[in-house]
Design an enzyme around this catalytic site. Structure first.
Site, PDB file in Angstrom:
ATOM      1  N   VAL A  77      96.178  10.250  74.470  1.00 17.12           N
ATOM      2  CA  VAL A  77      96.556  11.322  73.543  1.00 17.12           C
ATOM      3  C   VAL A  77      95.608  12.489  73.762  1.00 17.12           C
ATOM      4  CG1 VAL A  77      96.797  11.947  71.117  1.00 17.12           C
ATOM      5  CG2 VAL A  77      97.359   9.622  71.861  1.00 17.12           C
ATOM      6  N   CYS A  78      96.156  13.679  73.950  1.00 10.59           N
ATOM      7  CA  CYS A  78      95.312  14.858  74.161  1.00 10.59           C
ATOM      8  C   CYS A  78      94.460  15.111  72.923  1.00 10.59           C
ATOM      9  CB  CYS A  78      96.150  16.091  74.469  1.00 10.59           C
ATOM     10  SG  CYS A  78      95.131  17.592  74.526  1.00 10.59           S
ATOM     11  N   ILE A  79      93.158  15.133  73.122  1.00  6.66           N
ATOM     12  CA  ILE A  79      92.248  15.212  71.977  1.00  6.66           C
ATOM     13  C   ILE A  79      92.342  16.568  71.265  1.00  6.66           C
ATOM     14  CG2 ILE A  79      90.249  15.931  73.383  1.00  6.66           C
ATOM     15  CD1 ILE A  79      88.562  14.064  71.538  1.00  6.66           C
ATOM     16  N   ALA A  82      95.523  16.723  69.331  1.00  6.55           N
ATOM     17  CA  ALA A  82      95.471  15.738  68.254  1.00  6.55           C
ATOM     18  C   ALA A  82      94.632  16.233  67.078  1.00  6.55           C
ATOM     19  CB  ALA A  82      94.912  14.417  68.782  1.00  6.55           C
TER      20      ALA A  82
END
Lengths: 130, 93, 119
Positions: A77-79, A82
């Site tokens: 998941v792209c931080i 997110a």
């Protein structure tokens, strides 16, 4: 052949995530491998541990997690995407002083470099729009 | 040769139009999700001749009958299309 | 083996986060030495117009696009048909430090890449 899947759609909101799951299962069933599933933009919501769909609807989170377990899938998941949308790991929640964490088991937060790397090394990259 | 994937209904936005503007003979076109509505009447939507596919499950879900010029495929055949083409371009929203 | 990557930008700024998040991904790829080519098509060409989003509490996406040349992306490809269809005089599009390359036919261009990231 090694695939990377990029998921842009939030679960239970647009069809993209469910379609990506169908594709992932077919690819794995025919002997291909999945290098990474990268969740970006609204797609980061797929990694929320708090999703609680009614029992007579499909459980997308559970489907991602069971695929992850059976195939050691890399669910990234792209931080940055997110954080904006309120999807935090335990350590991020502590660091940002937020009241709780909600990143589901089996998912990992990481930077956009993971998308670049996956595009560079995978045989095929396929995007699932939101 | 490129595999173009569209997921938006033909008049729901510019995805189909943008895609057709980038379609080269020999490319393949796959209609998924709401884009399968275009598969009922490919001529009206100016779809290319040949190499046009639609996810059969998505069409069935929507009660769309595929025109003869459109080949209905399952997810396994979709994976095969991806293996046979580079790059894969998704046109959405 | 490294792959050639195209970033296909089809969304207008502000109305959808994908325009900005697309740019972030492009810069991240470039920073990882996976410098992508960039093509603005469809509503994506609106990203190249002059912008002043202060009153809607946004940062100018166009100003951020000016980082592209600093990351080694010196050619900005633009679909001419998309610009024409939106009444944009394609010949007047500019981005500091970059060369705007108008494409009459994007299909053969897209075909030349291994991977396409759609934003």
């Amino acid at each position: 052949m090694q695939f990377t899947l990029v998921v842009y759609g939030a679960p239970h909101s647009s069809e993209g995530a469910a379609t990506a799951l169908r594709f992932a299962r077919a690819a794995l069933a025919t002997g291909h491998s999945i290098y990474r599933v990268f969740f970006y933009a609204d797609g980061v919501h797929n990694g929320s541990a708090l999703a609680a769909p009614p029992q007579d609807e499909q459980d997308l989170l559970g489907q991602w997690q069971s695929l992850q377990q059976s195939h050691a899938l890399d669910l990234t998941v792209c931080i940055a995407a997110a954080q904006r949308r309120g999807l935090l790991s335990e350590s991020e929640a502590n660091r940002l002083e937020k009241p709780s964490a909600n990143l589901a088991d089996g998912f990992t937060l990481a930077g956009l470099g993971q998308l670049a790397e996956a595009a560079a090394v995978s045989d095929r990259l396929i995007s699932f729009g939101g | 040769m490129t595999l173009h994937i569209i997921n938006q209904s033909p008049l729901g936005g510019s995805a189909l139009q943008d895609c057709l503007g980038s379609f080269v003979e020999g490319d393949a076109l796959l209609l998924i999700e709401d884009a399968v509505y275009a598969a009922a009447s490919p001529a009206e939507h100016k779809l290319p001749q040949g190499q046009v596919f639609a996810l059969a499950a998505d069409a069935q879900a929507r009660g769309v009958t595929l025109a003869q010029a459109v080949t209905g495929i399952d997810e396994t055949a979709w994976v095969d299309l991806c293996v046979a083409h580079t790059p894969i371009v998704s046109w959405f929203r | 083996m490294a792959k050639s990557i195209l970033a296909l930008c089809r969304h207008a700024p502000y109305g959808n986060a994908l325009a900005r998040e697309g740019l972030e991904a492009i810069l991240a790829c470039a920073a990882m030495d996976q410098v992508p080519s960039v093509l603005f098509s469809g509503d994506g060409v609106y990203q190249l117009l002059e912008q002043d989003p202060v009153a809607i509490n946004e940062k100018s996406l166009r100003r951020n696009l000016q980082a592209l040349p600093m990351f080694g992306i010196e050619h900005i490809h633009v679909c001419r048909k998309s610009a024409d269809a939106r009444g944009i005089a394609a010949d007047t599009l500019q981005l500091a430090g970059a060369e705007i390359v108008l494409l009459a036919d994007t299909g053969p261009f897209i075909r030349g890449f291994d991977q396409v990231l759609s934003f």
